[in-house]
Design a protein around this motif. Structure first.
Motif, PDB file in Angstrom:
ATOM      1  N   SER A  64       7.999  -0.591 -10.006  1.00  0.00           N
ATOM      2  CA  SER A  64       6.965  -1.341 -10.363  1.00  0.00           C
ATOM      3  C   SER A  64       5.749  -1.116  -9.191  1.00  0.00           C
ATOM      4  N   ARG A  65       4.581  -1.107  -9.493  1.00  0.00           N
ATOM      5  CA  ARG A  65       3.469  -0.789  -8.759  1.00  0.00           C
ATOM      6  C   ARG A  65       2.928  -2.037  -8.130  1.00  0.00           C
ATOM      7  N   TYR A  66       2.767  -2.102  -6.736  1.00  0.00           N
ATOM      8  CA  TYR A  66       2.257  -3.423  -6.108  1.00  0.00           C
ATOM      9  C   TYR A  66       0.790  -2.595  -5.229  1.00  0.00           C
ATOM     10  N   GLN A  67      -0.097  -3.409  -5.253  1.00  0.00           N
ATOM     11  CA  GLN A  67      -1.471  -2.912  -4.266  1.00  0.00           C
ATOM     12  C   GLN A  67      -1.643  -4.213  -3.524  1.00  0.00           C
ATOM     13  N   CYS A  68      -1.917  -3.891  -2.182  1.00  0.00           N
ATOM     14  CA  CYS A  68      -2.483  -4.594  -0.956  1.00  0.00           C
ATOM     15  C   CYS A  68      -3.545  -5.211  -1.420  1.00  0.00           C
ATOM     16  N   SER A  69      -3.898  -6.478  -0.926  1.00  0.00           N
ATOM     17  CA  SER A  69      -5.143  -7.201  -1.088  1.00  0.00           C
ATOM     18  C   SER A  69      -6.172  -6.194  -0.667  1.00  0.00           C
ATOM     19  N   PRO A  70      -7.471  -6.211  -0.868  1.00  0.00           N
ATOM     20  CA  PRO A  70      -8.522  -5.728  -0.355  1.00  0.00           C
ATOM     21  C   PRO A  70      -8.624  -5.604   1.259  1.00  0.00           C
ATOM     22  N   GLY A  71      -8.621  -4.470   1.837  1.00  0.00           N
ATOM     23  CA  GLY A  71      -8.702  -4.405   3.358  1.00  0.00           C
ATOM     24  C   GLY A  71      -7.623  -3.989   3.981  1.00  0.00           C
ATOM     25  N   LEU A  72      -6.381  -4.243   3.070  1.00  0.00           N
ATOM     26  CA  LEU A  72      -5.063  -3.971   3.566  1.00  0.00           C
ATOM     27  C   LEU A  72      -4.278  -2.957   3.306  1.00  0.00           C
ATOM     28  N   ALA A  73      -3.426  -2.583   4.139  1.00  0.00           N
ATOM     29  CA  ALA A  73      -2.502  -1.088   3.676  1.00  0.00           C
ATOM     30  C   ALA A  73      -1.350  -1.507   3.672  1.00  0.00           C
ATOM     31  N   TYR A  74      -0.374  -0.660   3.224  1.00  0.00           N
ATOM     32  CA  TYR A  74       1.036  -0.746   3.292  1.00  0.00           C
ATOM     33  C   TYR A  74       1.535  -0.156   4.573  1.00  0.00           C
ATOM     34  N   ASP A  75       2.047  -0.828   5.615  1.00  0.00           N
ATOM     35  CA  ASP A  75       2.788  -0.365   6.569  1.00  0.00           C
ATOM     36  C   ASP A  75       4.272   0.123   6.328  1.00  0.00           C
ATOM     37  N   ARG A  76       4.541   1.159   6.605  1.00  0.00           N
ATOM     38  CA  ARG A  76       5.766   1.981   6.198  1.00  0.00           C
ATOM     39  C   ARG A  76       6.994   1.365   7.028  1.00  0.00           C
ATOM     40  N   GLU A  77       6.627   0.997   8.315  1.00  0.00           N
ATOM     41  CA  GLU A  77       7.590   0.681   9.276  1.00  0.00           C
ATOM     42  C   GLU A  77       7.809  -0.824   8.897  1.00  0.00           C
ATOM     43  N   ARG A  84       6.856  -2.691   6.604  1.00  0.00           N
ATOM     44  CA  ARG A  84       7.192  -2.815   5.085  1.00  0.00           C
ATOM     45  C   ARG A  84       6.482  -4.024   4.602  1.00  0.00           C
ATOM     46  N   VAL A  85       5.132  -4.368   5.176  1.00  0.00           N
ATOM     47  CA  VAL A  85       4.489  -5.295   4.806  1.00  0.00           C
ATOM     48  C   VAL A  85       3.005  -4.874   4.811  1.00  0.00           C
ATOM     49  N   CYS A  86       1.938  -5.617   3.920  1.00  0.00           N
ATOM     50  CA  CYS A  86       0.536  -5.106   3.890  1.00  0.00           C
ATOM     51  C   CYS A  86      -0.062  -5.800   5.152  1.00  0.00           C
ATOM     52  N   MET A  87      -0.801  -4.775   5.942  1.00  0.00           N
ATOM     53  CA  MET A  87      -1.441  -5.135   7.228  1.00  0.00           C
ATOM     54  C   MET A  87      -2.833  -4.553   7.286  1.00  0.00           C
ATOM     55  N   TRP A  88      -3.778  -5.097   8.184  1.00  0.00           N
ATOM     56  CA  TRP A  88      -5.006  -4.540   8.030  1.00  0.00           C
ATOM     57  C   TRP A  88      -5.034  -2.927   8.066  1.00  0.00           C
ATOM     58  N   ALA A  89      -5.899  -2.304   7.370  1.00  0.00           N
ATOM     59  CA  ALA A  89      -5.692  -1.027   7.031  1.00  0.00           C
ATOM     60  C   ALA A  89      -6.105  -0.208   8.425  1.00  0.00           C
ATOM     61  N   ASP A  90      -6.996  -0.724   9.569  1.00  0.00           N
ATOM     62  CA  ASP A  90      -7.177  -0.072  10.637  1.00  0.00           C
ATOM     63  C   ASP A  90      -5.886  -0.176  11.398  1.00  0.00           C
ATOM     64  N   GLN A  91      -4.932  -0.886  11.422  1.00  0.00           N
ATOM     65  CA  GLN A  91      -3.612  -1.059  12.082  1.00  0.00           C
ATOM     66  C   GLN A  91      -2.563  -0.089  11.406  1.00  0.00           C
ATOM     67  N   VAL A  92      -2.870   0.725  10.195  1.00  0.00           N
ATOM     68  CA  VAL A  92      -1.976   1.411   9.673  1.00  0.00           C
ATOM     69  C   VAL A  92      -2.231   2.889  10.119  1.00  0.00           C
ATOM     70  N   PRO A  93      -1.422   3.658  10.688  1.00  0.00           N
ATOM     71  CA  PRO A  93      -1.727   4.881  11.243  1.00  0.00           C
ATOM     72  C   PRO A  93      -1.855   6.095  10.036  1.00  0.00           C
ATOM     73  N   GLU A  94      -1.076   5.665   8.851  1.00  0.00           N
ATOM     74  CA  GLU A  94      -1.296   6.556   7.791  1.00  0.00           C
ATOM     75  C   GLU A  94      -2.737   6.600   7.091  1.00  0.00           C
ATOM     76  N   CYS A  95      -3.228   5.490   7.234  1.00  0.00           N
ATOM     77  CA  CYS A  95      -4.359   4.952   6.499  1.00  0.00           C
ATOM     78  C   CYS A  95      -5.718   5.526   7.150  1.00  0.00           C
ATOM     79  N   LYS A  96      -6.461   6.292   6.335  1.00  0.00           N
ATOM     80  CA  LYS A  96      -7.870   6.739   6.900  1.00  0.00           C
ATOM     81  C   LYS A  96      -8.953   5.748   6.380  1.00  0.00           C
ATOM     82  N   ASN A  97      -9.962   5.709   7.217  1.00  0.00           N
ATOM     83  CA  ASN A  97     -11.092   4.763   6.953  1.00  0.00           C
ATOM     84  C   ASN A  97     -11.736   5.074   5.624  1.00  0.00           C
ATOM     85  N   GLU A  98     -11.659   6.206   5.226  1.00  0.00           N
ATOM     86  CA  GLU A  98     -12.359   6.845   3.772  1.00  0.00           C
ATOM     87  C   GLU A  98     -11.623   6.289   2.832  1.00  0.00           C
TER      88      GLU A  98
END
Length: 269
Positions: A118-131, A133-147
């Motif tokens: 089942s696919r889930y998507q974080c709210s705008p501006g957030l990214a899934y933190d693999r460690e 396992r919650v949605c956090m601000w994208a700039d706080q997620v190392p795997e996530c690039k600004n682009e």
């Protein structure tokens, strides 16, 4: 995001001639000495080896050994029980059970149950933190690039935006009337206006707020023929906002190209 606990569910029974276990009591559930996803079920002092579903592990935290509970691997402290059954994978699911990040999009994750994803998507501006396992601000997620999460948008340099309040400013999304960026100390975070509203650029540079579509030139038809009053009042909307699952907004009208341009936010082709 809810954490699912599996109590006596999806268990694969099995016995091996090479293993034996002496029940400490007539009835109970006891961890395997080396396998985290196996355990012993004792009934009338007879031991039966059981295996949790692929991606689950036996929760041995009950000191009385009366609870039969298989939970997601990341929720179980396996300790020295390091062995696991070989992984069984399906599309988007490295194991049949678990919560896993998407391979390509950092704001998407998958909840796998018996191999069905089942696919889930974080709210705008957030990214899934693999460690965590919650949605956090994208700039706080190392795997996530600004682009990936801000469409390549870069905040204006300090002092460049005349209407900014200190190091804080708001900027319209170049392609979507409902979205906008907030710049805080040079970090861009993507936000989305509540359903039924769109972002209106303010009189001063770097300012704006969410308003009714009819009050935003060029975005009047963003929601098409939908009854916005009913949308705002619906219990379904409240459920979506609380569930952590972001569903696709109505495919309304994008922000017109005639909107005032913002620094470093070119229109995408």
């Amino acid at each position: 995001m809810r954490t699912y606990y599996v109590i006596a569910a999806i268990l694969i029974a099995g016995t091996t001639a090479q293993e034996s276990f002496k029940c400490p009591d007539d009835f109970g559930f006891y961890p395997h000495h080396i396998s985290c996803d196996k355990y012993w079920k004792c009934d009338n002092n007879v031991a039966e080896l059981k295996t949790c579903g692929n991606g689950l592990a036996f929760d041995a935290s009950d000191s009385k050994f009366l609870t039969e509970n298989c939970d997601y691997l990341h929720n179980v402290d396996c300790g020295e029980r390091t062995q696991l059954e070989s992984a069984i994978s399906t599309p988007h699911c490295p194991r049949l059970y678990g919560i896993f990040p998407d391979d390509k999009k950092c704001d998407v994750f998958w909840n796998c149950w018996n191999g069905e994803a089942s696919r889930y998507q974080c709210s705008p501006g957030l990214a899934y933190d693999r460690e965590a396992r919650v949605c956090m601000w994208a700039d706080q997620v190392p795997e996530c690039k600004n682009e990936e999460v801000a469409g390549g948008f870069t905040c204006p340099a300090a002092g460049e935006v005349s209407g900014a309040s200190g190091s804080f400013s708001r900027h319209a999304h170049p392609e979507d009337c409902r979205k906008y960026y907030i710049c805080l100390e040079g970090i861009a975070r993507e936000y989305g206006c509540p359903i039924g509203t769109v972002f209106k650029i303010g009189d001063a540079d770097g300012s704006g707020a969410c308003e009714d579509p009819e009050d935003v030139p060029g975005c009047e038809d963003y929601y098409g023929d939908l009854d916005l009053k009913s949308i705002r009042k619906s219990e379904l909307l409240a459920g979506i906002q609380n569930s952590g699952e972001t569903r696709k907004p109505p495919q309304g009208k994008p922000r017109p190209s005639s909107a005032p341009a913002r620094p470093n936010a070119p229109l995408q082709e």
